[in-house]
Write a protein that holds these residues in place. Structure first.
Motif, PDB file in Angstrom:
ATOM      1  N   UNK A 154      -1.862 -16.957   1.577  1.00 33.74           N
ATOM      2  CA  UNK A 154      -2.844 -17.029   0.615  1.00 33.74           C
ATOM      3  C   UNK A 154      -2.399 -16.621  -0.514  1.00 33.74           C
ATOM      4  N   UNK A 155      -2.152 -17.216  -1.831  1.00 38.12           N
ATOM      5  CA  UNK A 155      -2.289 -16.694  -3.199  1.00 38.12           C
ATOM      6  C   UNK A 155      -3.429 -16.023  -3.537  1.00 38.12           C
ATOM      7  N   UNK A 156      -3.631 -14.480  -3.514  1.00 32.92           N
ATOM      8  CA  UNK A 156      -4.388 -13.798  -3.805  1.00 32.92           C
ATOM      9  C   UNK A 156      -4.907 -13.783  -5.368  1.00 32.92           C
ATOM     10  N   UNK A 157      -3.856 -14.023  -6.411  1.00 31.35           N
ATOM     11  CA  UNK A 157      -4.039 -13.762  -7.657  1.00 31.35           C
ATOM     12  C   UNK A 157      -3.090 -12.978  -8.424  1.00 31.35           C
ATOM     13  N   UNK A 158      -3.284 -12.193  -9.137  1.00 31.08           N
ATOM     14  CA  UNK A 158      -2.422 -11.325 -10.028  1.00 31.08           C
ATOM     15  C   UNK A 158      -2.684  -9.755  -9.923  1.00 31.08           C
ATOM     16  N   UNK A 159      -1.625  -9.082  -9.839  1.00 27.64           N
ATOM     17  CA  UNK A 159      -1.921  -7.593  -9.923  1.00 27.64           C
ATOM     18  C   UNK A 159      -0.621  -6.985 -10.625  1.00 27.64           C
ATOM     19  N   UNK A 160      -0.843  -5.512 -10.758  1.00 26.67           N
ATOM     20  CA  UNK A 160       0.228  -4.968 -11.385  1.00 26.67           C
ATOM     21  C   UNK A 160       1.010  -4.166 -10.548  1.00 26.67           C
ATOM     22  N   UNK A 161       2.302  -4.325 -10.382  1.00 28.61           N
ATOM     23  CA  UNK A 161       3.292  -2.976  -9.852  1.00 28.61           C
ATOM     24  C   UNK A 161       4.081  -2.602 -10.469  1.00 28.61           C
ATOM     25  N   UNK A 162       4.166  -1.301 -10.548  1.00 32.88           N
ATOM     26  CA  UNK A 162       5.087  -0.522 -11.573  1.00 32.88           C
ATOM     27  C   UNK A 162       5.052  -1.124 -13.088  1.00 32.88           C
ATOM     28  N   UNK A 163       3.707  -1.251 -13.573  1.00 36.11           N
ATOM     29  CA  UNK A 163       3.604  -1.647 -14.926  1.00 36.11           C
ATOM     30  C   UNK A 163       4.214  -3.231 -15.117  1.00 36.11           C
ATOM     31  N   UNK A 164       4.300  -4.117 -13.981  1.00 37.13           N
ATOM     32  CA  UNK A 164       4.682  -5.480 -14.160  1.00 37.13           C
ATOM     33  C   UNK A 164       3.835  -6.235 -13.802  1.00 37.13           C
ATOM     34  N   UNK A 165       3.251  -7.507 -14.225  1.00 36.83           N
ATOM     35  CA  UNK A 165       2.391  -8.387 -13.598  1.00 36.83           C
ATOM     36  C   UNK A 165       3.029  -9.078 -12.527  1.00 36.83           C
ATOM     37  N   UNK A 166       2.455  -9.152 -11.545  1.00 33.75           N
ATOM     38  CA  UNK A 166       2.747  -9.831 -10.343  1.00 33.75           C
ATOM     39  C   UNK A 166       2.022 -10.724  -9.605  1.00 33.75           C
ATOM     40  N   UNK A 167       2.469 -11.844  -8.887  1.00 37.41           N
ATOM     41  CA  UNK A 167       1.827 -12.771  -8.498  1.00 37.41           C
ATOM     42  C   UNK A 167       1.525 -12.187  -6.732  1.00 37.41           C
ATOM     43  N   UNK A 168       0.496 -12.098  -6.251  1.00 39.04           N
ATOM     44  CA  UNK A 168       0.051 -11.527  -4.932  1.00 39.04           C
ATOM     45  C   UNK A 168      -0.221 -12.356  -4.016  1.00 39.04           C
ATOM     46  N   UNK A 169       0.515 -12.361  -2.869  1.00 39.93           N
ATOM     47  CA  UNK A 169       0.493 -13.308  -1.769  1.00 39.93           C
ATOM     48  C   UNK A 169       0.318 -12.597  -0.625  1.00 39.93           C
ATOM     49  N   UNK A 170      -0.611 -13.098   0.395  1.00 40.13           N
ATOM     50  CA  UNK A 170      -0.884 -12.506   1.641  1.00 40.13           C
ATOM     51  C   UNK A 170      -0.402 -13.713   2.911  1.00 40.13           C
ATOM     52  N   UNK A 171       0.067 -13.082   3.760  1.00 45.28           N
ATOM     53  CA  UNK A 171       0.553 -13.941   5.100  1.00 45.28           C
ATOM     54  C   UNK A 171       0.066 -13.263   6.145  1.00 45.28           C
ATOM     55  N   UNK A 172      -0.876 -14.112   7.045  1.00 43.09           N
ATOM     56  CA  UNK A 172      -1.361 -13.281   8.266  1.00 43.09           C
ATOM     57  C   UNK A 172      -1.416 -14.123   9.446  1.00 43.09           C
ATOM     58  N   UNK A 173      -1.192 -13.310  10.712  1.00 48.62           N
ATOM     59  CA  UNK A 173      -1.508 -13.871  11.958  1.00 48.62           C
ATOM     60  C   UNK A 173      -2.226 -13.041  12.540  1.00 48.62           C
ATOM     61  N   UNK A 174      -2.461 -13.092  13.999  1.00 44.77           N
ATOM     62  CA  UNK A 174      -3.160 -12.215  14.971  1.00 44.77           C
ATOM     63  C   UNK A 174      -2.507 -10.645  15.164  1.00 44.77           C
ATOM     64  N   UNK A 175      -0.938 -10.694  14.695  1.00 43.25           N
ATOM     65  CA  UNK A 175      -0.617  -9.295  15.074  1.00 43.25           C
ATOM     66  C   UNK A 175      -0.157  -8.575  14.115  1.00 43.25           C
ATOM     67  N   UNK A 176      -0.203  -9.118  12.644  1.00 48.46           N
ATOM     68  CA  UNK A 176      -0.070  -8.376  11.407  1.00 48.46           C
ATOM     69  C   UNK A 176      -0.300  -9.106  10.143  1.00 48.46           C
ATOM     70  N   UNK A 177      -0.281  -8.541   9.007  1.00 50.37           N
ATOM     71  CA  UNK A 177      -0.406  -9.306   7.769  1.00 50.37           C
ATOM     72  C   UNK A 177       0.713  -8.998   6.894  1.00 50.37           C
ATOM     73  N   UNK A 178       1.043  -9.653   6.076  1.00 49.03           N
ATOM     74  CA  UNK A 178       2.349  -9.380   5.062  1.00 49.03           C
ATOM     75  C   UNK A 178       1.891  -9.611   3.801  1.00 49.03           C
ATOM     76  N   UNK A 179       1.773  -8.669   2.848  1.00 48.17           N
ATOM     77  CA  UNK A 179       1.432  -8.744   1.468  1.00 48.17           C
ATOM     78  C   UNK A 179       2.757  -8.503   0.799  1.00 48.17           C
ATOM     79  N   UNK A 180       3.031  -9.521  -0.164  1.00 48.03           N
ATOM     80  CA  UNK A 180       4.072  -9.534  -1.237  1.00 48.03           C
ATOM     81  C   UNK A 180       3.731  -9.774  -2.628  1.00 48.03           C
TER      82      UNK A 180
END
Length: 240
Positions: A154-180
């Motif tokens: 899923x593309x969540x939207x935009x957020x800031x990491x260390x003062x840099x604008x970033x695309x926020x993406x989440x991948x999910x299954x039953x065992x884990x979620x990965x945010x990038x």
């Protein structure tokens, strides 16, 4: 948001972004763009701050921190210098062999390795259980691997990491979620990753934050050659 990229997204049919889709097309395009940019680099270096949770029977979750400085010259040279709960350690890869050295214990090991970085990381991890920090992001097949192993991306939207604008993406299954988080600029570089493991109780996390990216710099070949210090003890790595 990167203006050219935004115009490109808006030009796509709206139905591609329907909420019921398992794999958000926007997220897939951003991930593919990141992989393409990394794959086109001649060399890179970056600082990486990581943390991971360990479950202690008496104390519960204990969080450990590590700091890594990573240098890579494609396709066959890599140097990793790490400080953390396992002490000060280094890895040198020159296209033929991988050397490990513990600065604290003054011991080292050298093993034959495949002819490129990705194959070496994969082989050493499977054979010896050695983990390389946030290495999955550098696999050419990263997007395909996410699709294969997750039920939603899923593309969540935009957020800031260390003062840099970033695309926020989440991948999910039953065992884990990965945010990038991927930089919203011309380079589309990874900036942060968090993995939450649901298949353990309490849930544990792994977090990696990238900084100080340097691209296509020239590094001397001698950087990637390991010479054992005087009186260092040689170890033999045992397959897991």
């Amino acid at each position: 948001m990167n203006k050219i990229f935004l115009i490109f997204l808006l030009a796509l049919p709206l139905q591609l972004f329907a909420q019921e889709s398992r794999y958000d097309t926007t997220a897939i395009m951003i991930l593919d763009r990141m992989s393409s940019m990394i794959g086109d680099l001649n060399s890179c270096s970056y600082a990486l701050n990581t943390s991971h949770d360990v479950i202690d029977v008496e104390l519960g979750l204990i969080k450990y921190f590590d700091v890594h400085q990573v240098y890579m010259v494609g396709p066959d040279k890599m140097l990793i210098d790490s400080h953390g709960n396992k002490g000060h350690r280094g890895f040198w890869y020159n296209g033929k062999q991988l050397a490990y050295y513990s600065y604290n214990e003054n011991n080292y090991a050298v093993i034959a390795a495949p002819s490129n970085i990705i194959s070496t990381i994969d082989s050493v991890n499977k054979t010896y259980g050695i983990e390389f920090p946030a290495a999955d992001l550098f696999y050419p097949s990263f997007t395909d691997d996410l699709i294969e192993n997750n039920d939603e991306i899923i593309f969540v939207g935009e957020s800031t990491v260390n003062e840099k604008e970033c695309f926020h993406i989440i991948a999910k299954n039953s065992a884990m979620s990965i945010q990038i988080w991927i930089s919203d600029d011309a380079l589309f570089l990874p900036m942060k990753m968090i993995i939450v493991y649901y298949d353990v109780s309490p849930n544990t996390q792994y977090e990696a934050t990238f900084s100080n990216w340097q691209l296509n710099s020239e590094y001397p070949n001698a950087m990637f050659e390991f010479t054992p210090p005087v009186n260092a003890n040689q170890l033999r790595l045992i397959a897991k």
